[in-house]
Structures are given as structure tokens and as C-alpha cells.
Design a protein around this motif. Structure first.
Motif, PDB file in Angstrom:
ATOM      1  N   TYR A 162      16.498 -23.365  28.500  1.00  0.00           N
ATOM      2  CA  TYR A 162      16.764 -22.843  26.647  1.00  0.00           C
ATOM      3  C   TYR A 162      18.335 -23.197  26.366  1.00  0.00           C
ATOM      4  O   TYR A 162      18.939 -22.327  26.938  1.00  0.00           O
ATOM      5  CB  TYR A 162      16.511 -21.615  25.645  1.00  0.00           C
ATOM      6  CG  TYR A 162      16.951 -20.434  26.018  1.00  0.00           C
ATOM      7  CD1 TYR A 162      17.929 -19.331  25.678  1.00  0.00           C
ATOM      8  CD2 TYR A 162      16.397 -20.015  27.410  1.00  0.00           C
ATOM      9  CE1 TYR A 162      18.060 -17.943  26.262  1.00  0.00           C
ATOM     10  CE2 TYR A 162      16.834 -18.623  28.119  1.00  0.00           C
ATOM     11  CZ  TYR A 162      17.566 -17.731  27.106  1.00  0.00           C
ATOM     12  OH  TYR A 162      17.824 -16.614  28.094  1.00  0.00           O
ATOM     13  N   ILE A 163      18.756 -22.242  24.716  1.00  0.00           N
ATOM     14  CA  ILE A 163      20.013 -22.048  24.548  1.00  0.00           C
ATOM     15  C   ILE A 163      19.120 -21.236  23.445  1.00  0.00           C
ATOM     16  O   ILE A 163      18.785 -20.578  22.763  1.00  0.00           O
ATOM     17  CB  ILE A 163      20.601 -23.969  23.968  1.00  0.00           C
ATOM     18  CG1 ILE A 163      19.910 -24.207  22.256  1.00  0.00           C
ATOM     19  CG2 ILE A 163      21.049 -24.984  24.435  1.00  0.00           C
ATOM     20  CD1 ILE A 163      20.842 -25.147  21.295  1.00  0.00           C
ATOM     21  N   ARG A 164      20.905 -20.274  23.224  1.00  0.00           N
ATOM     22  CA  ARG A 164      20.650 -19.088  22.545  1.00  0.00           C
ATOM     23  C   ARG A 164      21.986 -19.412  21.550  1.00  0.00           C
ATOM     24  O   ARG A 164      23.540 -19.968  21.688  1.00  0.00           O
ATOM     25  CB  ARG A 164      21.138 -18.072  23.210  1.00  0.00           C
ATOM     26  CG  ARG A 164      20.995 -17.212  22.442  1.00  0.00           C
ATOM     27  CD  ARG A 164      21.254 -15.768  22.957  1.00  0.00           C
ATOM     28  NE  ARG A 164      19.844 -15.405  23.406  1.00  0.00           N
ATOM     29  CZ  ARG A 164      19.520 -14.511  24.857  1.00  0.00           C
ATOM     30  NH1 ARG A 164      20.617 -13.760  25.450  1.00  0.00           N
ATOM     31  NH2 ARG A 164      18.408 -14.373  24.909  1.00  0.00           N
ATOM     32  N   LEU A 165      21.883 -19.431  20.498  1.00  0.00           N
ATOM     33  CA  LEU A 165      23.455 -19.718  19.029  1.00  0.00           C
ATOM     34  C   LEU A 165      22.783 -18.328  18.187  1.00  0.00           C
ATOM     35  O   LEU A 165      22.055 -17.556  18.134  1.00  0.00           O
ATOM     36  CB  LEU A 165      21.901 -20.654  18.187  1.00  0.00           C
ATOM     37  CG  LEU A 165      22.165 -22.419  18.612  1.00  0.00           C
ATOM     38  CD1 LEU A 165      21.692 -22.842  17.269  1.00  0.00           C
ATOM     39  CD2 LEU A 165      24.300 -22.430  18.945  1.00  0.00           C
ATOM     40  N   SER A 166      24.204 -17.703  18.169  1.00  0.00           N
ATOM     41  CA  SER A 166      24.084 -16.654  16.902  1.00  0.00           C
ATOM     42  C   SER A 166      24.455 -17.379  15.471  1.00  0.00           C
ATOM     43  O   SER A 166      26.015 -17.731  14.934  1.00  0.00           O
ATOM     44  CB  SER A 166      25.304 -15.919  17.398  1.00  0.00           C
ATOM     45  OG  SER A 166      25.677 -14.969  16.394  1.00  0.00           O
ATOM     46  N   THR A 167      23.838 -17.403  14.925  1.00  0.00           N
ATOM     47  CA  THR A 167      22.882 -18.059  13.615  1.00  0.00           C
ATOM     48  C   THR A 167      23.492 -17.144  12.883  1.00  0.00           C
ATOM     49  O   THR A 167      23.550 -16.965  11.458  1.00  0.00           O
ATOM     50  CB  THR A 167      21.586 -18.178  13.235  1.00  0.00           C
ATOM     51  OG1 THR A 167      20.482 -17.193  13.290  1.00  0.00           O
ATOM     52  CG2 THR A 167      20.997 -19.712  14.238  1.00  0.00           C
ATOM     53  N   GLN A 168      23.870 -15.458  12.741  1.00  0.00           N
ATOM     54  CA  GLN A 168      24.933 -15.579  11.728  1.00  0.00           C
ATOM     55  C   GLN A 168      25.146 -14.350  12.215  1.00  0.00           C
ATOM     56  O   GLN A 168      25.162 -12.655  12.839  1.00  0.00           O
ATOM     57  CB  GLN A 168      23.621 -14.643  11.015  1.00  0.00           C
ATOM     58  CG  GLN A 168      23.920 -14.042   9.261  1.00  0.00           C
ATOM     59  CD  GLN A 168      22.974 -13.418   9.043  1.00  0.00           C
ATOM     60  OE1 GLN A 168      21.328 -12.821   9.124  1.00  0.00           O
ATOM     61  NE2 GLN A 168      23.109 -13.216   7.419  1.00  0.00           N
ATOM     62  N   GLN A 169      26.757 -13.750  11.459  1.00  0.00           N
ATOM     63  CA  GLN A 169      27.450 -13.156  11.854  1.00  0.00           C
ATOM     64  C   GLN A 169      27.077 -11.292  11.479  1.00  0.00           C
ATOM     65  O   GLN A 169      27.327 -11.488  10.270  1.00  0.00           O
ATOM     66  CB  GLN A 169      28.857 -13.185  12.098  1.00  0.00           C
ATOM     67  CG  GLN A 169      28.751 -14.367  13.156  1.00  0.00           C
ATOM     68  CD  GLN A 169      29.411 -14.152  13.974  1.00  0.00           C
ATOM     69  OE1 GLN A 169      29.479 -13.548  14.747  1.00  0.00           O
ATOM     70  NE2 GLN A 169      28.515 -15.275  15.129  1.00  0.00           N
ATOM     71  N   GLY A 170      27.463 -10.583  12.398  1.00  0.00           N
ATOM     72  CA  GLY A 170      27.212  -8.861  11.452  1.00  0.00           C
ATOM     73  C   GLY A 170      28.701  -8.653  10.804  1.00  0.00           C
ATOM     74  O   GLY A 170      29.548  -9.691  11.583  1.00  0.00           O
ATOM     75  N   THR A 171      29.082  -7.095   9.970  1.00  0.00           N
ATOM     76  CA  THR A 171      29.684  -7.111   9.874  1.00  0.00           C
ATOM     77  C   THR A 171      31.282  -6.696  10.786  1.00  0.00           C
ATOM     78  O   THR A 171      30.538  -6.072  11.197  1.00  0.00           O
ATOM     79  CB  THR A 171      29.142  -5.594   9.084  1.00  0.00           C
ATOM     80  OG1 THR A 171      29.364  -5.108   9.535  1.00  0.00           O
ATOM     81  CG2 THR A 171      28.625  -6.957   7.702  1.00  0.00           C
ATOM     82  N   PRO A 172      32.053  -6.742  10.529  1.00  0.00           N
ATOM     83  CA  PRO A 172      33.204  -6.519  10.839  1.00  0.00           C
ATOM     84  C   PRO A 172      33.517  -4.949  10.499  1.00  0.00           C
ATOM     85  O   PRO A 172      32.976  -3.892  10.160  1.00  0.00           O
ATOM     86  CB  PRO A 172      34.692  -7.024  10.586  1.00  0.00           C
ATOM     87  CG  PRO A 172      33.852  -6.978   8.950  1.00  0.00           C
ATOM     88  CD  PRO A 172      32.585  -7.520   8.894  1.00  0.00           C
ATOM     89  N   PRO A 173      33.988  -4.340  12.232  1.00  0.00           N
ATOM     90  CA  PRO A 173      34.452  -2.663  12.283  1.00  0.00           C
ATOM     91  C   PRO A 173      34.963  -2.496  10.710  1.00  0.00           C
ATOM     92  O   PRO A 173      36.058  -3.296   9.839  1.00  0.00           O
ATOM     93  CB  PRO A 173      35.160  -2.283  13.396  1.00  0.00           C
ATOM     94  CG  PRO A 173      35.331  -4.245  13.935  1.00  0.00           C
ATOM     95  CD  PRO A 173      35.082  -4.741  13.000  1.00  0.00           C
ATOM     96  N   THR A 174      35.225  -0.953   9.834  1.00  0.00           N
ATOM     97  CA  THR A 174      35.837  -0.611   8.446  1.00  0.00           C
ATOM     98  C   THR A 174      36.974  -0.453   9.029  1.00  0.00           C
ATOM     99  O   THR A 174      37.687  -0.245   9.947  1.00  0.00           O
ATOM    100  CB  THR A 174      35.598   0.312   8.251  1.00  0.00           C
ATOM    101  OG1 THR A 174      34.991   1.735   8.853  1.00  0.00           O
ATOM    102  CG2 THR A 174      33.657   0.265   8.044  1.00  0.00           C
ATOM    103  N   SER A 175      38.179  -0.931   8.649  1.00  0.00           N
ATOM    104  CA  SER A 175      39.509  -0.562   8.744  1.00  0.00           C
ATOM    105  C   SER A 175      39.865   0.628   8.608  1.00  0.00           C
ATOM    106  O   SER A 175      39.225   1.552   7.766  1.00  0.00           O
ATOM    107  CB  SER A 175      40.329  -1.257   7.286  1.00  0.00           C
ATOM    108  OG  SER A 175      41.876  -1.164   7.722  1.00  0.00           O
ATOM    109  N   PRO A 176      40.595   1.350   9.800  1.00  0.00           N
ATOM    110  CA  PRO A 176      40.857   2.716   9.586  1.00  0.00           C
ATOM    111  C   PRO A 176      41.380   3.547   8.248  1.00  0.00           C
ATOM    112  O   PRO A 176      42.182   4.605   7.898  1.00  0.00           O
ATOM    113  CB  PRO A 176      41.545   2.911  11.199  1.00  0.00           C
ATOM    114  CG  PRO A 176      42.052   1.757  11.238  1.00  0.00           C
ATOM    115  CD  PRO A 176      41.257   0.372  10.112  1.00  0.00           C
ATOM    116  N   LEU A 177      42.557   1.859   7.460  1.00  0.00           N
ATOM    117  CA  LEU A 177      42.876   2.194   6.473  1.00  0.00           C
ATOM    118  C   LEU A 177      42.296   2.115   4.948  1.00  0.00           C
ATOM    119  O   LEU A 177      42.448   1.766   3.986  1.00  0.00           O
ATOM    120  CB  LEU A 177      43.896   1.808   6.754  1.00  0.00           C
ATOM    121  CG  LEU A 177      45.230   1.458   7.342  1.00  0.00           C
ATOM    122  CD1 LEU A 177      46.077  -0.060   7.094  1.00  0.00           C
ATOM    123  CD2 LEU A 177      45.368   3.180   7.531  1.00  0.00           C
ATOM    124  N   ALA A 178      41.112   2.261   5.485  1.00  0.00           N
ATOM    125  CA  ALA A 178      39.476   2.126   4.685  1.00  0.00           C
ATOM    126  C   ALA A 178      39.533   3.406   3.285  1.00  0.00           C
ATOM    127  O   ALA A 178      39.468   2.554   2.649  1.00  0.00           O
ATOM    128  CB  ALA A 178      38.454   2.198   4.785  1.00  0.00           C
TER     129      ALA A 178
END
Length: 106
Positions: A42-58
């Protein structure tokens, strides 16, 4: 087993590809994502990326030097809220069900 297609697929690990399968319904429309893994089964695809970490300056703690469209200082802007529980998705596709494989030319 066609090891030529497996070797060819392996060259594109880490790149965005589209894979069409021999199945019907929505899965016959193809799967697009980053190719993560290839083996003879089989092959594996990441079909949807998760959200990035929040900024420490947020939390609006940075100096007030950002400018608005009139060139006046407005301070930092809070980012839009990040939805919770968005971790992305992974798709495993059996090699013997791949009908075609699309990738960028360069």
C-alpha cells in the motif's frame, strides 16, 4: 506484482500527488495529498493537514508597531480562532487498486 510502479511512486515521497483508484463512488474521483510512505502492499497519503501550532505572540503581547492601511499604529492583531480537533487525515491505498498516479513534471 509490478515493482516498477512501486519504485516510481517511491521517487515522489514528500511531494503532493493525486492517485486514482479502480473503486467507484467518491473514491473513484481520486485522492490528493502528500505521499508519505510506499511499500509493495500500500501507499500512504496525508490528504488533509492539521492546524499549525499557535503563535506565542497570539495574545496581543507584541509591541504596538504594526500599521493599519492608513499607516497608523494599531498594535498587534489577534489571529482568528483555530478550530479544535483538526488533526488532518491519512489515506492508505492498496497498490493493486491504483489505476493512475499524477504528479508534477518538475
Amino acid at each position: 506484482m509490478n515493482y516498477n510502479i512501486i519504485a516510481h511512486l517511491s521517487e515522489f515521497i514528500g511531494q503532493t500527488v493525486t492517485v486514482f483508484t479502480t473503486s467507484g463512488g467518491p473514491s473513484g474521483c481520486g485522492f490528493t495529498g502528500v505521499l508519505l510512505f510506499v511499500n509493495p502492499c500500500y501507499i500512504r497519503l496525508s490528504t488533509q493537514q492539521g492546524t499549525p501550532p499557535t503563535s506565542p505572540l497570539a495574545e496581543n503581547i507584541c509591541p504596538k508597531f504594526a500599521a493599519d492601511t492608513q499607516g497608523q499604529g494599531t498594535g498587534c492583531h489577534k489571529p482568528k480562532p483555530i478550530p479544535h480537533f483538526v488533526i488532518g487525515s491519512v489515506c492508505d491505498i492498496p497498490v493493486d487498486k491504483i489505476a493512475s498516479f499524477c504528479h508534477n513534471a518538475i
